[in-house]
Design a protein around this motif. Structure first.
Motif, PDB file in Angstrom:
ATOM      1  N   ILE A 170      44.447  36.056  31.051  1.00  0.00           N
ATOM      2  CA  ILE A 170      44.096  36.430  32.416  1.00  0.00           C
ATOM      3  C   ILE A 170      42.583  36.498  32.568  1.00  0.00           C
ATOM      4  O   ILE A 170      42.021  36.008  33.555  1.00  0.00           O
ATOM      5  N   PHE A 171      41.902  37.084  31.577  1.00  0.00           N
ATOM      6  CA  PHE A 171      40.445  37.171  31.679  1.00  0.00           C
ATOM      7  C   PHE A 171      39.816  35.781  31.653  1.00  0.00           C
ATOM      8  O   PHE A 171      38.828  35.522  32.359  1.00  0.00           O
ATOM      9  N   ASP A 172      40.380  34.869  30.846  1.00  0.00           N
ATOM     10  CA  ASP A 172      39.860  33.498  30.839  1.00  0.00           C
ATOM     11  C   ASP A 172      39.983  32.865  32.227  1.00  0.00           C
ATOM     12  O   ASP A 172      39.067  32.157  32.680  1.00  0.00           O
ATOM     13  N   TRP A 173      41.109  33.115  32.903  1.00  0.00           N
ATOM     14  CA  TRP A 173      41.287  32.590  34.258  1.00  0.00           C
ATOM     15  C   TRP A 173      40.264  33.224  35.207  1.00  0.00           C
ATOM     16  O   TRP A 173      39.666  32.538  36.040  1.00  0.00           O
ATOM     17  N   ILE A 174      40.096  34.534  35.090  1.00  0.00           N
ATOM     18  CA  ILE A 174      39.133  35.219  35.959  1.00  0.00           C
ATOM     19  C   ILE A 174      37.727  34.675  35.721  1.00  0.00           C
ATOM     20  O   ILE A 174      36.988  34.372  36.664  1.00  0.00           O
ATOM     21  N   ARG A 175      37.353  34.540  34.458  1.00  0.00           N
ATOM     22  CA  ARG A 175      35.995  34.069  34.117  1.00  0.00           C
ATOM     23  C   ARG A 175      35.757  32.653  34.617  1.00  0.00           C
ATOM     24  O   ARG A 175      34.628  32.298  34.980  1.00  0.00           O
ATOM     25  N   SER A 176      36.807  31.858  34.683  1.00  0.00           N
ATOM     26  CA  SER A 176      36.657  30.473  35.141  1.00  0.00           C
ATOM     27  C   SER A 176      36.773  30.339  36.656  1.00  0.00           C
ATOM     28  O   SER A 176      36.801  29.225  37.179  1.00  0.00           O
ATOM     29  N   GLY A 177      36.871  31.484  37.377  1.00  0.00           N
ATOM     30  CA  GLY A 177      36.829  31.442  38.840  1.00  0.00           C
ATOM     31  C   GLY A 177      38.164  31.517  39.539  1.00  0.00           C
ATOM     32  O   GLY A 177      38.255  31.206  40.738  1.00  0.00           O
ATOM     33  N   ALA A 178      39.217  31.943  38.845  1.00  0.00           N
ATOM     34  CA  ALA A 178      40.547  32.014  39.473  1.00  0.00           C
ATOM     35  C   ALA A 178      40.579  33.078  40.572  1.00  0.00           C
ATOM     36  O   ALA A 178      39.838  34.052  40.556  1.00  0.00           O
ATOM     37  N   TYR A 179      41.483  32.847  41.518  1.00  0.00           N
ATOM     38  CA  TYR A 179      41.745  33.791  42.606  1.00  0.00           C
ATOM     39  C   TYR A 179      43.026  34.558  42.288  1.00  0.00           C
ATOM     40  O   TYR A 179      44.025  33.949  41.896  1.00  0.00           O
ATOM     41  N   ILE A 180      42.992  35.870  42.472  1.00  0.00           N
ATOM     42  CA  ILE A 180      44.145  36.717  42.144  1.00  0.00           C
ATOM     43  C   ILE A 180      44.711  37.319  43.421  1.00  0.00           C
ATOM     44  O   ILE A 180      43.977  37.848  44.259  1.00  0.00           O
ATOM     45  N   TYR A 181      46.039  37.258  43.553  1.00  0.00           N
ATOM     46  CA  TYR A 181      46.733  37.782  44.726  1.00  0.00           C
ATOM     47  C   TYR A 181      47.849  38.723  44.272  1.00  0.00           C
ATOM     48  O   TYR A 181      48.534  38.453  43.284  1.00  0.00           O
ATOM     49  N   VAL A 182      48.028  39.810  45.026  1.00  0.00           N
ATOM     50  CA  VAL A 182      49.095  40.778  44.754  1.00  0.00           C
ATOM     51  C   VAL A 182      49.878  40.988  46.042  1.00  0.00           C
ATOM     52  O   VAL A 182      49.289  41.199  47.106  1.00  0.00           O
ATOM     53  N   CYS A 183      51.204  40.927  45.947  1.00  0.00           N
ATOM     54  CA  CYS A 183      52.046  41.146  47.119  1.00  0.00           C
ATOM     55  C   CYS A 183      53.271  41.960  46.705  1.00  0.00           C
ATOM     56  O   CYS A 183      53.887  41.693  45.673  1.00  0.00           O
ATOM     57  N   GLN A 193      33.080  43.069  43.064  1.00  0.00           N
ATOM     58  CA  GLN A 193      32.452  41.783  43.366  1.00  0.00           C
ATOM     59  C   GLN A 193      33.507  40.714  43.618  1.00  0.00           C
ATOM     60  O   GLN A 193      33.358  39.872  44.515  1.00  0.00           O
ATOM     61  N   MET A 194      34.603  40.748  42.853  1.00  0.00           N
ATOM     62  CA  MET A 194      35.704  39.811  43.080  1.00  0.00           C
ATOM     63  C   MET A 194      36.277  39.983  44.488  1.00  0.00           C
ATOM     64  O   MET A 194      36.567  38.998  45.182  1.00  0.00           O
ATOM     65  N   LYS A 195      36.419  41.242  44.907  1.00  0.00           N
ATOM     66  CA  LYS A 195      36.937  41.509  46.251  1.00  0.00           C
ATOM     67  C   LYS A 195      35.994  40.948  47.307  1.00  0.00           C
ATOM     68  O   LYS A 195      36.419  40.310  48.280  1.00  0.00           O
ATOM     69  N   GLN A 196      34.700  41.196  47.149  1.00  0.00           N
ATOM     70  CA  GLN A 196      33.720  40.728  48.129  1.00  0.00           C
ATOM     71  C   GLN A 196      33.688  39.211  48.211  1.00  0.00           C
ATOM     72  O   GLN A 196      33.457  38.645  49.276  1.00  0.00           O
ATOM     73  N   GLU A 197      33.935  38.555  47.091  1.00  0.00           N
ATOM     74  CA  GLU A 197      33.942  37.090  47.061  1.00  0.00           C
ATOM     75  C   GLU A 197      35.273  36.506  47.534  1.00  0.00           C
ATOM     76  O   GLU A 197      35.420  35.289  47.624  1.00  0.00           O
ATOM     77  N   GLY A 198      36.237  37.380  47.838  1.00  0.00           N
ATOM     78  CA  GLY A 198      37.548  36.907  48.260  1.00  0.00           C
ATOM     79  C   GLY A 198      38.408  36.423  47.122  1.00  0.00           C
ATOM     80  O   GLY A 198      39.427  35.754  47.345  1.00  0.00           O
ATOM     81  N   ARG A 199      38.039  36.775  45.890  1.00  0.00           N
ATOM     82  CA  ARG A 199      38.798  36.320  44.722  1.00  0.00           C
ATOM     83  C   ARG A 199      39.880  37.312  44.309  1.00  0.00           C
ATOM     84  O   ARG A 199      40.626  37.057  43.359  1.00  0.00           O
ATOM     85  N   TYR A 200      39.971  38.426  45.004  1.00  0.00           N
ATOM     86  CA  TYR A 200      41.088  39.350  44.811  1.00  0.00           C
ATOM     87  C   TYR A 200      41.562  39.802  46.183  1.00  0.00           C
ATOM     88  O   TYR A 200      40.778  40.340  46.979  1.00  0.00           O
ATOM     89  N   SER A 201      42.847  39.557  46.481  1.00  0.00           N
ATOM     90  CA  SER A 201      43.410  39.937  47.775  1.00  0.00           C
ATOM     91  C   SER A 201      44.802  40.506  47.552  1.00  0.00           C
ATOM     92  O   SER A 201      45.511  40.112  46.614  1.00  0.00           O
ATOM     93  N   LYS A 202      45.189  41.432  48.434  1.00  0.00           N
ATOM     94  CA  LYS A 202      46.531  41.991  48.312  1.00  0.00           C
ATOM     95  C   LYS A 202      47.170  42.147  49.685  1.00  0.00           C
ATOM     96  O   LYS A 202      46.487  42.356  50.692  1.00  0.00           O
ATOM     97  N   ASP A 203      48.491  42.014  49.695  1.00  0.00           N
ATOM     98  CA  ASP A 203      49.305  42.222  50.895  1.00  0.00           C
ATOM     99  C   ASP A 203      50.415  43.179  50.460  1.00  0.00           C
ATOM    100  O   ASP A 203      51.433  42.753  49.918  1.00  0.00           O
ATOM    101  N   VAL A 204      50.182  44.473  50.663  1.00  0.00           N
ATOM    102  CA  VAL A 204      51.108  45.475  50.133  1.00  0.00           C
ATOM    103  C   VAL A 204      51.645  46.350  51.256  1.00  0.00           C
ATOM    104  O   VAL A 204      51.051  46.470  52.325  1.00  0.00           O
ATOM    105  N   TYR A 205      52.788  46.976  50.993  1.00  0.00           N
ATOM    106  CA  TYR A 205      53.465  47.766  52.018  1.00  0.00           C
ATOM    107  C   TYR A 205      54.202  48.929  51.394  1.00  0.00           C
ATOM    108  O   TYR A 205      54.360  48.984  50.182  1.00  0.00           O
TER     109      TYR A 205
END
Length: 567
Positions: A507-520, A555-567
């Protein structure tokens, strides 16, 4: 068109103005166009050379109020203001009587209630007898015009601060889901009120109260063409995959739809029989006449009524009733109306039925002309009686060829990245809905970025939602990785965040390489555990301190690389 000389003057004015001045000019010209009173007399302005102090507080549930307040605080600092920014759950309540400039950004939840984080502040200003005569204030209220109690909390905070003696320097601004332009305009007005500059400006412009916001959401009609329980025999759950035929619906992956549920006809008939009112009798609702039966089934909330409605009912029937949530039928049985005429009074205080929001599970590119939903039947107990959620029960009871109305709820902060970016999706339970949309879209459009899905449920055999599709996506290479967690298939429960911990280095390798993470999916406890695990991964595999891991995550949040849609 302007003549040459006027064009030159306008160009010089525009080119010589900063953004805030342009906003002010725009408002000034707009006032003239709309024939507001705009005297051109010039007034002198007192110069204040020392920076002013402001306090900017926010009450948030989903994070929008925090995001807005943080952006506005940064803008205030650029305008030479000293800013104290605080979440209302961290704000020291005793400080309020010492505030000179207090600005509140607050959302409204559920039945017009404040966010949990803002409850203490809300109670404090309503239940204490202090005065705020030295305080200037304004309120930015976030809400959704789809709901009857649009911006109710913001309105109540605004009214109460005024009652305590505070001086409102800018009228309350009520924002719909697309709140950015209104928030920007509100704060520009705030800055103009605070920023006393030694320049002349036109005097006497009257700031008109904000017009009552009305929902302009387009209403679509969908016909049910598919309705399947995704769970197998033996499951304790019901999760329905519902397909609606609905042409030309404007939506993107990550968006949701809003559905206003019907109340059960049997319940409506019980109420009508109990009150003695005619089901065909006409009653006024939202500037139109409707039959009582139509109101009770399609337009009014009659279950889980809020305490404020119970209080109004109590006043009508002149009986002491505990201020607790209660169904209308139970109210009528325990504290009956005296006749049909009195029940007509009750109809006038019942709130409009609120829509329920469901993340879209289809893709506009892969499922043209259709909207798909993933709806779990909400089952809970009240006083040892098993009950079902109103809307999930309504949608679960639909049959093929029935029609329902809905609107699209845009979610600009839950969008797929560029096609070449890698995407990591964490969606247990019905959180899979958003990622079925994401993966279908990436498949249909040929996106080259890699896709990694984390999915969890109770049992592999009976609860693996969309199992065949997920397996097909993996076998064809659309999904590069799939991590599954079935919590009750072994002695020790395993959840998606446990699988994340096992795969922390990857997961960290993906993050370091610029991956976007989403949680729903569920906000609590799922999304809380997921975020804690992400922070742990940043610490352990990124070799960061706790503080730096938090900064990296922000910083990931500000760059739009972490987003969530939770309820």
């Amino acid at each position: 068109m302007l003549d040459g000389r006027k064009q030159q003057i306008l160009s010089e004015l525009v080119n010589g103005s900063d953004r805030d001045e342009l906003v002010w000019i725009n408002g000034y010209i707009s006032a003239i166009i709309h024939k507001q009173e705009v005297p051109v007399a010039v007034e002198s302005v007192t110069v204040n050379t020392s920076p002013q102090k402001i306090t900017l507080v926010y009450g948030t549930e989903t994070g929008n109020s925090k995001r807005v307040a943080t952006e506005l605080a940064a803008k205030a600092k650029k305008n030479n203001l000293l800013v104290k920014l605080a979440s209302l759950d961290q704000y020291r309540l005793t400080d309020i009587t010492r505030e000179e400039n207090l600005f509140v950004v607050i959302s409204t939840q559920g039945d017009g209630e404040p966010p949990v984080a803002a409850q203490k502040f809300y109670d404090h200003i309503h239940r204490n007898g202090f005065r705020l005569d030295q305080t200037r204030f304004s309120v930015l209220a976030l809400g959704d015009t789809s709901y009857p109690m649009f911006c109710k909390t913001g309105e109540e905070v605004d009214e109460q601060l005024e009652k305590l003696g505070a001086k409102r320097i800018v009228p309350i601004r009520k924002c719909d889901v697309d709140y950015e332009p209104d928030a920007e305009a509100w704060f520009s007005e705030v800055l103009r009120s605070l920023n006393e500059q030694p320049v002349a400006k036109p005097a006497g412009i009257k700031i008109q109260p904000q017009a009552e916001a009305k929902s302009n959401k387009k209403i679509y009609t969908g016909t049910v063409v598919g309705h399947v329980n995704l769970h197998d025999t033996g499951s304790s759950k019901e999760t329905w995959h519902i397909e609606l035929l609905a042409d030309e619906v404007d939506y993107l992956p990550g968006d949701s739809i809003g559905v206003v549920p019907q109340n059960p006809l049997a319940l409506v008939n019980q109420i009508i029989e109990l009150t003695g009112i005619s089901n065909d009798k006409k009653s006024r609702f939202k500037e139109a006449d409707h039959t009582v039966s139509d109101l009770l089934q399609n337009r009014l909330a009659i279950v889980y009524l809020h305490e404020r409605i119970i209080k109004k009912y109590s006043s009508i029937v002149q009986q002491d009733i505990p201020e607790i949530k209660m169904d209308l039928l139970n109210l009528l049985q325990l504290y009956p109306v005296k006749d049909a005429a009195q029940f007509e009074e009750v109809l006038q205080v019942l709130p409009a039925q609120s829509p329920r929001i469901y993340t879209i599970a289809s893709s506009p590119s892969a499922h043209n002309g259709e909207i798909h939903l993933t709806v779990e039947k909400d089952v809970f107990a009240v006083n040892e009686e098993t009950k079902a959620g109103l809307c999930s029960d309504y949608l679960g009871g639909l049959s093929v060829d029935q029609t329902i109305e809905f609107f699209v709820q845009k979610n600009k902060r839950f969008r797929l990245p560029a096609p070449d970016k890698n995407v990591l999706m964490i969606g247990p339970g019905t959180g899979i809905a958003a990622f079925r949309s994401f993966i279908s879209e990436r498949d249909a459009t040929g996106a080259k970025g890699k896709n990694w899905l984390f999915f969890g449920e109770e049992h592999f055999v009976s609860d693996f939602l969309y199992q065949t599709e997920i397996q097909d996506w993996y076998q064809t290479g659309v999904l590069n990785k799939v991590s599954l967690a079935f919590s009750k298939d072994q002695a020790e429960e395993i959840f998606v965040y446990d699988r994340m911990k096992e795969k922390g280095d990857e997961i960290f390798d993906w993050i370091r390489s610029g991956a976007y993470i989403y949680v729903c999916g569920q906000k609590a406890p799922m999304s809380v555990h997921v975020e804690n695990e992400l922070l742990s991964i940043l610490e352990v595999h990124g070799e960061l301190t706790k503080e730096n891991a938090k900064k990296y995550f922000e910083q990931m949040k500000q760059e739009g690389r972490y987003s969530k849609d939770v309820y």
